[in-house]
Motif scaffolding. Structure first.
Motif, PDB file in Angstrom:
ATOM      1  N   ASP A  48      92.328 -44.694 -41.819  1.00 50.36           N
ATOM      2  CA  ASP A  48      91.340 -43.622 -41.734  1.00 50.36           C
ATOM      3  C   ASP A  48      91.950 -42.381 -41.097  1.00 50.36           C
ATOM      4  OD1 ASP A  48      89.184 -45.081 -42.795  1.00 50.36           O
ATOM      5  OD2 ASP A  48      88.754 -45.971 -40.834  1.00 50.36           O
ATOM      6  N   VAL A  49      91.552 -41.204 -41.578  1.00 48.35           N
ATOM      7  CA  VAL A  49      91.928 -39.954 -40.923  1.00 48.35           C
ATOM      8  C   VAL A  49      91.029 -39.814 -39.695  1.00 48.35           C
ATOM      9  CG1 VAL A  49      92.057 -37.450 -41.094  1.00 48.35           C
ATOM     10  CG2 VAL A  49      92.616 -38.847 -43.085  1.00 48.35           C
ATOM     11  N   LEU A  50      91.649 -39.828 -38.531  1.00 48.27           N
ATOM     12  CA  LEU A  50      90.896 -39.687 -37.288  1.00 48.27           C
ATOM     13  C   LEU A  50      90.677 -38.217 -36.952  1.00 48.27           C
ATOM     14  CD1 LEU A  50      92.755 -42.408 -35.185  1.00 48.27           C
ATOM     15  CD2 LEU A  50      90.708 -42.676 -36.605  1.00 48.27           C
ATOM     16  N   ALA A  51      91.701 -37.413 -37.164  1.00 51.10           N
ATOM     17  CA  ALA A  51      91.633 -35.985 -36.850  1.00 51.10           C
ATOM     18  C   ALA A  51      92.515 -35.224 -37.825  1.00 51.10           C
ATOM     19  CB  ALA A  51      92.095 -35.743 -35.419  1.00 51.10           C
ATOM     20  N   ASP A  52      92.079 -34.039 -38.203  1.00 46.71           N
ATOM     21  CA  ASP A  52      92.827 -33.181 -39.126  1.00 46.71           C
ATOM     22  C   ASP A  52      93.021 -31.835 -38.442  1.00 46.71           C
ATOM     23  OD1 ASP A  52      93.891 -31.686 -41.189  1.00 46.71           O
ATOM     24  OD2 ASP A  52      92.238 -32.035 -42.578  1.00 46.71           O
TER      25      ASP A  52
ATOM     26  N   ALA B 160      86.776 -35.490 -34.147  1.00 47.01           N
ATOM     27  CA  ALA B 160      87.226 -36.678 -34.876  1.00 47.01           C
ATOM     28  C   ALA B 160      86.223 -37.029 -35.967  1.00 47.01           C
ATOM     29  CB  ALA B 160      87.401 -37.852 -33.929  1.00 47.01           C
ATOM     30  N   GLY B 161      86.731 -37.308 -37.155  1.00 46.39           N
ATOM     31  CA  GLY B 161      85.878 -37.692 -38.264  1.00 46.39           C
ATOM     32  C   GLY B 161      85.619 -39.187 -38.324  1.00 46.39           C
ATOM     33  N   ASN B 162      86.526 -39.966 -37.754  1.00 46.04           N
ATOM     34  CA  ASN B 162      86.413 -41.427 -37.767  1.00 46.04           C
ATOM     35  C   ASN B 162      86.838 -41.973 -36.410  1.00 46.04           C
ATOM     36  OD1 ASN B 162      85.747 -42.181 -40.647  1.00 46.04           O
ATOM     37  ND2 ASN B 162      87.560 -40.911 -40.992  1.00 46.04           N
ATOM     38  N   ALA B 163      86.524 -43.228 -36.172  1.00 44.08           N
ATOM     39  CA  ALA B 163      86.919 -43.905 -34.937  1.00 44.08           C
ATOM     40  C   ALA B 163      88.161 -44.746 -35.175  1.00 44.08           C
ATOM     41  CB  ALA B 163      85.781 -44.797 -34.449  1.00 44.08           C
ATOM     42  N   GLY B 164      89.004 -44.863 -34.155  1.00 42.15           N
ATOM     43  CA  GLY B 164      90.170 -45.722 -34.245  1.00 42.15           C
ATOM     44  C   GLY B 164      91.241 -45.334 -33.252  1.00 42.15           C
ATOM     45  N   VAL B 165      92.362 -46.026 -33.340  1.00 45.18           N
ATOM     46  CA  VAL B 165      93.519 -45.775 -32.486  1.00 45.18           C
ATOM     47  C   VAL B 165      94.593 -45.094 -33.341  1.00 45.18           C
ATOM     48  CG1 VAL B 165      95.314 -46.847 -31.083  1.00 45.18           C
ATOM     49  CG2 VAL B 165      92.996 -47.772 -31.045  1.00 45.18           C
ATOM     50  N   PRO B 166      95.071 -43.921 -32.929  1.00 47.28           N
ATOM     51  CA  PRO B 166      96.087 -43.235 -33.724  1.00 47.28           C
ATOM     52  C   PRO B 166      97.414 -43.986 -33.728  1.00 47.28           C
ATOM     53  CG  PRO B 166      95.602 -42.000 -31.717  1.00 47.28           C
ATOM     54  CD  PRO B 166      94.690 -43.170 -31.746  1.00 47.28           C
ATOM     55  N   THR B 167      97.991 -44.128 -34.914  1.00 51.67           N
ATOM     56  CA  THR B 167      99.271 -44.821 -35.047  1.00 51.67           C
ATOM     57  C   THR B 167     100.323 -43.992 -35.770  1.00 51.67           C
ATOM     58  OG1 THR B 167      98.429 -45.924 -37.017  1.00 51.67           O
ATOM     59  CG2 THR B 167      98.298 -47.140 -34.945  1.00 51.67           C
TER      60      THR B 167
ATOM     61  N   SER C 228      97.570 -39.964 -25.578  1.00 51.93           N
ATOM     62  CA  SER C 228      98.275 -39.601 -24.351  1.00 51.93           C
ATOM     63  C   SER C 228      98.140 -40.685 -23.282  1.00 51.93           C
ATOM     64  CB  SER C 228      97.754 -38.267 -23.812  1.00 51.93           C
ATOM     65  OG  SER C 228      96.366 -38.358 -23.543  1.00 51.93           O
ATOM     66  N   THR C 229      97.106 -41.525 -23.379  1.00 57.44           N
ATOM     67  CA  THR C 229      96.900 -42.594 -22.396  1.00 57.44           C
ATOM     68  C   THR C 229      97.707 -43.855 -22.716  1.00 57.44           C
ATOM     69  OG1 THR C 229      94.948 -43.307 -23.624  1.00 57.44           O
ATOM     70  CG2 THR C 229      94.585 -41.809 -21.766  1.00 57.44           C
ATOM     71  N   ALA C 230      98.337 -43.905 -23.873  1.00 55.72           N
ATOM     72  CA  ALA C 230      99.107 -45.083 -24.287  1.00 55.72           C
ATOM     73  C   ALA C 230     100.553 -44.969 -23.813  1.00 55.72           C
ATOM     74  CB  ALA C 230      99.065 -45.236 -25.809  1.00 55.72           C
ATOM     75  N   THR C 231     101.246 -46.085 -23.797  1.00 54.36           N
ATOM     76  CA  THR C 231     102.653 -46.124 -23.397  1.00 54.36           C
ATOM     77  C   THR C 231     103.490 -45.279 -24.342  1.00 54.36           C
ATOM     78  OG1 THR C 231     102.363 -48.350 -22.533  1.00 54.36           O
ATOM     79  CG2 THR C 231     104.618 -47.658 -22.998  1.00 54.36           C
ATOM     80  N   ASP C 232     104.394 -44.490 -23.776  1.00 53.19           N
ATOM     81  CA  ASP C 232     105.281 -43.639 -24.569  1.00 53.19           C
ATOM     82  C   ASP C 232     106.417 -44.481 -25.130  1.00 53.19           C
ATOM     83  OD1 ASP C 232     107.054 -41.794 -25.622  1.00 53.19           O
ATOM     84  OD2 ASP C 232     107.121 -40.542 -23.829  1.00 53.19           O
ATOM     85  N   ASN C 233     106.424 -44.635 -26.440  1.00 54.30           N
ATOM     86  CA  ASN C 233     107.496 -45.355 -27.129  1.00 54.30           C
ATOM     87  C   ASN C 233     108.299 -44.416 -28.019  1.00 54.30           C
ATOM     88  OD1 ASN C 233     107.008 -48.066 -26.169  1.00 54.30           O
ATOM     89  ND2 ASN C 233     105.107 -47.979 -27.335  1.00 54.30           N
ATOM     90  N   GLY C 234     108.330 -43.137 -27.661  1.00 51.50           N
ATOM     91  CA  GLY C 234     109.094 -42.161 -28.419  1.00 51.50           C
ATOM     92  C   GLY C 234     108.353 -41.574 -29.602  1.00 51.50           C
ATOM     93  N   GLU C 235     107.024 -41.709 -29.642  1.00 53.87           N
ATOM     94  CA  GLU C 235     106.256 -41.144 -30.746  1.00 53.87           C
ATOM     95  C   GLU C 235     106.415 -39.623 -30.787  1.00 53.87           C
ATOM     96  OE1 GLU C 235     104.314 -44.980 -29.548  1.00 53.87           O
ATOM     97  OE2 GLU C 235     105.036 -43.231 -28.459  1.00 53.87           O
ATOM     98  N   GLU C 236     106.448 -39.079 -32.005  1.00 52.97           N
ATOM     99  CA  GLU C 236     106.633 -37.633 -32.181  1.00 52.97           C
ATOM    100  C   GLU C 236     105.349 -36.852 -31.944  1.00 52.97           C
ATOM    101  OE1 GLU C 236     109.578 -39.735 -34.880  1.00 52.97           O
ATOM    102  OE2 GLU C 236     107.437 -39.868 -34.705  1.00 52.97           O
TER     103      GLU C 236
ATOM    104  N   GLY D 238      90.412 -42.366 -22.515  1.00 52.33           N
ATOM    105  CA  GLY D 238      90.076 -43.583 -23.236  1.00 52.33           C
ATOM    106  C   GLY D 238      91.253 -44.142 -24.014  1.00 52.33           C
ATOM    107  N   THR D 239      91.022 -45.294 -24.639  1.00 50.06           N
ATOM    108  CA  THR D 239      92.088 -45.988 -25.351  1.00 50.06           C
ATOM    109  C   THR D 239      91.917 -45.940 -26.873  1.00 50.06           C
ATOM    110  OG1 THR D 239      90.906 -48.080 -25.129  1.00 50.06           O
ATOM    111  CG2 THR D 239      92.550 -47.550 -23.435  1.00 50.06           C
ATOM    112  N   SER D 240      90.828 -45.318 -27.327  1.00 48.61           N
ATOM    113  CA  SER D 240      90.642 -45.130 -28.764  1.00 48.61           C
ATOM    114  C   SER D 240      89.770 -43.901 -28.980  1.00 48.61           C
ATOM    115  CB  SER D 240      90.011 -46.360 -29.417  1.00 48.61           C
ATOM    116  OG  SER D 240      88.698 -46.540 -28.966  1.00 48.61           O
ATOM    117  N   ILE D 241      89.838 -43.366 -30.182  1.00 49.93           N
ATOM    118  CA  ILE D 241      89.060 -42.181 -30.540  1.00 49.93           C
ATOM    119  C   ILE D 241      87.732 -42.631 -31.126  1.00 49.93           C
ATOM    120  CG2 ILE D 241      88.970 -40.205 -32.116  1.00 49.93           C
ATOM    121  CD1 ILE D 241      92.036 -40.064 -31.910  1.00 49.93           C
ATOM    122  N   ALA D 242      86.646 -42.024 -30.666  1.00 53.43           N
ATOM    123  CA  ALA D 242      85.318 -42.284 -31.230  1.00 53.43           C
ATOM    124  C   ALA D 242      85.004 -41.186 -32.239  1.00 53.43           C
ATOM    125  CB  ALA D 242      84.267 -42.294 -30.127  1.00 53.43           C
TER     126      ALA D 242
END
Length: 143
Positions: free
Chosen positions: A48-52, A78-85, A105-113, A122-126
């Motif tokens: 799902d597209v969470l944000a555009d 946000a248009g949909n709910a979920g966790v950005p990946t 921003s609240t998740a562990t930094d694993n080098g995401e661009e 929070g831990t997910s987008i509503a």
């Protein structure tokens, strides 16, 4: 085999992203998705597209030290709910430029661009939440 490139070439690679993203008739889009990033570049995402985000035009200034950094943009709803990946960068005409790893921003930094922030944390987008683009940076090869 290891290929080494100059900083001049690394900056040119980053600036090519700007040129391609700005090639459409208006500003580029950075779409934040949930789900699994497609295995093949340019394949239609199944999440799902969470944000555009409608990006700045131009999308970025000149790359420096082989790093491309998107300009600041306005928050979106946000248009949909979920966790950005992952995120997909397209020009305004919908032409695929790149797909990138994404996280909150609240998740562990694993080098995401791409890093996004939810208003209130929070831990997910509503659906309906205010989402901000914290950063979108790409480090060109051979850093």
């Amino acid at each position: 085999m290891t290929i080494r490139v100059s900083t001049i070439l690394r900056n040119a690679l980053g600036d090519a992203i700007t040129t391609l993203a700005d090639a459409g008739t208006a500003a580029a889009h950075l779409k934040i998705y949930s789900g699994t990033k497609p295995a093949t570049k340019g394949t239609a995402p199944s999440g799902d597209v969470l944000a555009d985000f409608i990006m700045a035009d131009p999308i970025a200034g000149s790359s420096a030290s082989g790093i491309w950094t998107a300009s600041a943009v306005s928050s979106v709803t946000a248009g949909n709910a979920g966790v950005p990946t992952f995120a997909v960068l397209e020009d305004s005409d919908g032409t695929y430029i790149a797909d990138l790893d994404a996280r909150l921003s609240t998740a562990t930094d694993n080098g995401e661009e791409v890093v996004v922030t939810i208003s209130g944390g929070g831990t997910s987008i509503a659906a309906g939440a205010t989402v901000s683009l914290s950063s979108a940076t790409l480090t060109m090869p051979n850093a």
